[in-house]
Write an enzyme that holds these catalytic residues in place. Structure first.
Site, short mmCIF file in Angstrom:
data_model
loop_
_atom_site.label_atom_id
_atom_site.label_comp_id
_atom_site.label_asym_id
_atom_site.label_seq_id
_atom_site.Cartn_x
_atom_site.Cartn_y
_atom_site.Cartn_z
N GLU A 269 0.79 -1.16 0.00
CA GLU A 269 -0.13 0.00 0.00
C GLU A 269 0.84 1.18 0.04
OE1 GLU A 269 -3.45 2.00 2.88
OE2 GLU A 269 -1.75 0.67 3.89
N LYS A 329 -9.64 0.24 -2.01
CA LYS A 329 -10.07 0.04 -0.67
C LYS A 329 -11.53 0.27 -0.28
CE LYS A 329 -8.05 0.71 3.82
NZ LYS A 329 -7.15 1.40 4.81
N CYS A 386 -4.30 -3.06 3.99
CA CYS A 386 -3.94 -2.57 5.30
C CYS A 386 -4.89 -2.96 6.42
CB CYS A 386 -3.80 -1.15 5.37
SG CYS A 386 -2.98 -0.49 6.61
#
Length: 533
Positions: A269, A329, A386
């Protein structure tokens, strides 16, 4: 179900020490039995039949645990957000303690040791699930399941996911407390039976069949941990540093493999701080790296659409072509990647204005389609970004959508030399077990790792180091029971928790000012009869 004569100071001591002990069950210490023992102390801390005192004890246990457990938030964003989040999460534990005071008075719970133990576990896990969903999408960090990555109990994730792992761990915790009761009363039968049952529950995980064999070939993967010079919120202040480091790390892979050997190279990321889709220099650097290794790059970047906001994206980049697939995301972190109720929060902390542009949520499951000439087919890569690794449904959806391996792209630079990244790695291990997939966590600064489908770490990096990983990983297509069951274990727990709450309200026993007296076999170590009643 417990006597009211335990001194308040002792229950407070149990709450304080229990919160600290529970955190020791998580990385970096990682003594999984400590987390279970810490929950045992929470159970003992609720030994008085005083609803609001128990609420306070649950709150104390929760505050102590979360302040310690998410200390990395203090490093990243300061004291006020760290303390506020800890207090919010602790309130869920406090509510469990309050409700438990009434639930254990229900006659059927009083009479049955099995129901007594199960009811506490259901309430505890129900609160974990609730705080994983609300407010603002929830915060699952600190679920007891996440302490069990190296425990036999953790293997139960393959059966029914994190709800079952947490439930089993809490049941064992209560049984240990009841076993302690047997020691205090010299009740050998109670001590023996509870300890044996607890040991059996732990051992059951050892018979779970965790298959690590390839079902659809293997994928040759390179992963680049580029590193940055410093941690904290200003880790990316030097323009292009993180991009250049990952470009250099990609070229460094050629010290281990020849061009064309790898099927894909993974960046973390925010592996680039500049969007190569709009910046020619960034495009040239990334395209040059992909040409050098002769493999597609899966890189983390941010997109800024013309109509405002930003997306946290994974971009599959082919040399000479550019972006051929993309995942955005789905669950931006509240108060970190976007600021809800910004105007209300600003008076308490000006840190809210560190987030200048709110992140927008993606709307599709986390999968990337990789064309593999060597395998002569498309490979579906499950992709999680994440903190999404902490959310059950997001991981599950990527596997249900066809993911043959799981990639966790993460940027841990903001958290500096704390244990945030190793806590996240424990979650990654459990997701590998839950999904039956090889899982690769790749971070900007570490810790990065390759995890086998049985949760074993095959290879890992250090923290704030420049390293590369190369691995042939198994591709798998079968669905574990946990993936097939989907949200139903969590729904069952929530339904049972709601049922216990209703039962406590409508079936409260007639009381004469004293709590219901349980059978001796189910009292805790401190729940002894008072001879002066």
């Amino acid at each position: 179900m417990l006597a009211q004569h335990t001194p308040r100071w002792l229950t407070l001591l149990f709450a304080l020490s229990g919160g600290l002990l529970t955190d020791l069950g998580f990385p970096d210490t990682g003594i999984w039995l400590a987390a279970i023992a810490g929950v045992s102390l929470l159970y003992l801390a609720l030994s008085r039949d005083a609803p609001w005192w128990n609420f306070l004890m649950g709150f104390v246990w929760g505050v102590v645990f979360f302040l310690k457990h998410i200390g990395w938030a203090q490093y990243a964003v300061g004291n006020v957000p760290w303390a506020a989040l800890s207090v919010l999460e602790a309130l869920f534990v406090a509510v469990v303690a309050l409700v438990w005071t009434f639930v254990r008075r229900v006659p059927v719970v009083v009479r049955s040791r099995t129901l007594h133990v199960s009811a506490f576990a259901v309430l505890f896990v129900g609160a974990e699930l609730a705080r994983s969903s609300v407010p603002f999408g929830g915060f699952p960090w600190g679920r007891i399941a996440f302490s069990q990555a190296e425990s036999p109990i953790g293997r139960l994730a393959w059966v029914a996911g994190m709800p079952l792992v947490s439930f089993a761990a809490v049941v064992v915790a209560v049984l240990l407390a009841l076993g302690l009761a047997g020691i205090r009363r010299l009740d050998v039968l109670t001590f023996g039976t509870t300890i044996i049952v607890a040991a059996v529950i732990v051992a059951v995980g050892l018979i779970v069949p965790l298959d690590t064999r390839s079902e659809a070939g293997t994928l040759r993967v390179g992963a680049v941990q580029g590193n940055v010079a410093k941690g904290g919120l200003d880790a990316f202040d030097i323009r292009r540093e993180v991009l250049d480091n990952h470009v250099q790390g990609t070229h460094a892979l050629l010290e281990q493999v020849d061009p064309g050997y790898l099927d894909i190279v993974l960046w973390p990321e925010n592996g680039t701080d500049i969007d190569p889709q709009v910046d020619a220099a960034a495009e040239a650097a990334i395209d040059g790296a992909a040409r050098a290794v002769d493999a597609p790059l899966l890189l983390g970047a941010q997109e800024f659409p013309d109509d405002g906001g930003r997306y946290n994206v994974a971009l599959l980049w082919e040399a000479g072509v550019g972006v051929v697939d993309r995942y955005a995301k789905q669950h931006p972190a509240p108060f970190a990647e976007y600021i809800p109720i910004r105007d209300l929060v600003r008076p308490f902390s000006d840190a809210v204005d560190l987030v200048h542009t709110d992140m927008l949520p993606g709307t599709t499951p986390g999968i990337i389609t990789l064309e593999s000439p060597r395998l002569e087919r498309d490979v579906i890569v499950g992709d999680i970004i994440c903190f999404e690794v902490a959310y059950d449904e997001l991981v599950r959806e990527s596997i249900q959508a066809g993911g043959e391996l799981l990639v966790v792209q993460t940027n841990n630079a903001s958290f500096g030399p704390t244990n945030e990244s190793t806590q996240q790695l424990a979650m990654t291990q459990l997701r590998a077990i839950e999904t039956g997939r090889t899982t690769i966590q790749i971070s900007t600064v570490g810790v990065s790792a390759v995890v086998a489908p049985n949760g074993t770490i095959i290879e890992r990096t250090g923290l704030f180091t420049t390293e590369q990983l190369v691995a042939d990983v198994a591709l798998r297509t079968s669905m574990t029971p946990a993936v097939v069951l989907g949200p139903w274990p969590a729904r069952l727990v929530m339904l049972l928790a709601l049922g216990l709450l209703v039962l406590a309200v409508v079936r409260r026993p007639t009381r004469d000012g004293r709590p219901s007296v349980p059978r001796p076999a189910v009292r805790t170590a401190l729940a002894t009869e008072s001879s002066t009643r």
